[in-house]
Scaffold this active site. Structure first.
Site, PDB file in Angstrom:
ATOM      1  N   ALA A 191     -15.529   3.837  26.100  1.00 10.50           N
ATOM      2  CA  ALA A 191     -15.445   2.426  25.800  1.00 10.50           C
ATOM      3  C   ALA A 191     -15.405   1.778  24.160  1.00 10.50           C
ATOM      4  O   ALA A 191     -14.610   1.123  23.883  1.00 10.50           O
ATOM      5  CB  ALA A 191     -16.774   1.734  26.268  1.00 10.50           C
ATOM      6  N   ASP A 231     -19.776   1.762  30.029  1.00  8.89           N
ATOM      7  CA  ASP A 231     -18.368   1.100  29.768  1.00  8.89           C
ATOM      8  C   ASP A 231     -18.334  -0.425  29.957  1.00  8.89           C
ATOM      9  O   ASP A 231     -17.501  -0.951  29.396  1.00  8.89           O
ATOM     10  CB  ASP A 231     -17.320   1.480  30.818  1.00  8.89           C
TER      11      ASP A 231
END
Length: 381
Positions: free
Chosen positions: A66, A253
């Site tokens: 991420a 994420d």
């Protein structure tokens, strides 16, 4: 679109190659990525000269994680701008390359906003491109700083929850320097514990379907000299039952406004195991991973990946009779359908704490998370 392998190391020694960097050779600016699909067998750098090449790298997971996706998205907008491509088109393609990781869209918006603001203020396209690049570099730098602060907060939390050291930590997927401008998120906390002499063992889930724990986290743990052991995902329960896990550390994420956490598939079962066995389940992620526009876990779009990632074992470097080079070795009958979500969602009531660079949220509630994000924005401003 143009991309190529720029550097291949045959000796398999750690090099400290950064996961991402901007370079300006005579032929024009490029974005250089450490191709994570080739690890740990070899360290190969992938050179992207335009946004479509970067989109392909993101979708293939050559670049992933991420925070790093946010950095890549920002650099991708800058790359399109500096090279004179359609910036809006590039930004749209980049933002949609992977749907679950919110940082990607955040990075794209930040660089695109800087580009548009410069144009609106009377700057020309060259100056606007420079503004986009400055925004990407700033995001890269800020992520490194955030990583260091998360490590400090995370280690303090571990020492509070588990006084005495000797931590046995279980982690899932990959959350180290390969996903960050710094030393990572959850892995950075484990690394801080290791450096402080308080890590007894890092349990590394192999993390199906792409083995990002086996290929990447074990790779980073070995390079860092950490005591680690690799296990199959479905062996984690036996470790909990034997009392061998003191805490679970994972990344994220996307974190919804209510504190629901989307992370690599297999995270939710770990949270259930942790709750049953009274083991802290800790999520480590930068504030940019919190998405106030996603109200709850049910609203998180979960990426579905190709079935062949489950029905085949990728072995591009191993010649096998009857198997096309670069393909996979079948482990299921031809035509087998596979359920292959990239992520699952853990509800907030199973999360002991969320560690960010701005501090720790525990217990995890929508109100506490919103307060932390507001405080973070005020500090940034």
């Amino acid at each position: 679109m143009a991309d190529q392998y720029a550097q291949i190391r045959e000796d398999n020694r750690p090099t400290g190659i950064p996961a991402i960097r901007w370079e300006e050779p005579p032929e024009g600016p490029v974005l250089v990525l450490l191709d994570q699909t080739r690890l740990p067998a070899e360290e190969v750098e992938l050179v992207c000269t335009d946004a479509p090449a970067l989109v392909a790298a993101i979708r293939s997971l050559a670049v992933r994680g991420a925070p790093l996706l946010g950095i890549a998205g920002a650099y991708g907008v800058a790359l399109a701008a500096v090279r004179g491509f359609d910036v809006d088109e590039a930004a749209e393609a980049l933002a949609q390359a992977r749907p679950t990781a919110v940082n990607l869209a955040v990075g794209v918006r930040r660089a695109l906003g800087a580009y548009r603001a410069e144009l609106a203020g009377g700057g020309d396209r060259e100056q606007a491109a420079g503004a986009a690049l400055d925004a990407a570099r700033a995001l890269h730098r800020e992520d490194a700083e955030a990583s260091a602060r998360m490590a400090v907060h995370g280690l303090a939390l571990l020492d509070e929850l588990l006084p005495g050291g000797g931590h046995r930590l279980l982690t899932h997927c990959n959350t180290g320097s390969l996903v960050s401008g710094g030393e990572g998120t959850a892995f950075a906390v484990a690394l801080a514990a290791h450096r402080a002499g308080r890590l007894r063992r890092l349990w590394v889930d192999e993390t199906r379907p792409l083995l990002q724990g086996a290929r990447l986290t074990a790779y980073e743990a070995a390079r860092s000299g950490m005591a680690y052991t690799l296990l199959t995902d479905n062996a984690a329960g036996s470790l909990f039952a034997a009392g061998q896990v003191d805490a679970v550390l994972i990344g994220a994420d996307r974190i919804a406004a209510d504190g629901s956490v989307a992370n690599k598939v297999g995270s939710y079962p770990l949270a259930v195991l942790a709750r049953y066995h009274h083991v802290p389940f800790i999520v480590v992620a930068p504030v940019t991973t919190v998405d106030p526009d996603t109200p709850d876990g049910a609203s998180i779009e979960v990426e579905q990946r190709a079935g062949h990632e489950v029905t085949e074992i990728a072995a591009p470097q191993v010649p096998v009779a009857g198997v096309e080079a670069g393909g996979g070795i079948p482990v299921a009958p031809l035509g087998t359908q596979a359920y292959n979500p990239a992520f699952d969602v853990t509800p907030p009531e199973l999360v002991t704490a969320i560690v960010t660079e701005a501090g720790v949220v525990s217990p995890v509630t929508a109100e506490a998370l919103a307060e932390l994000c507001d405080r973070s924005r005020q500090v940034t401003i």
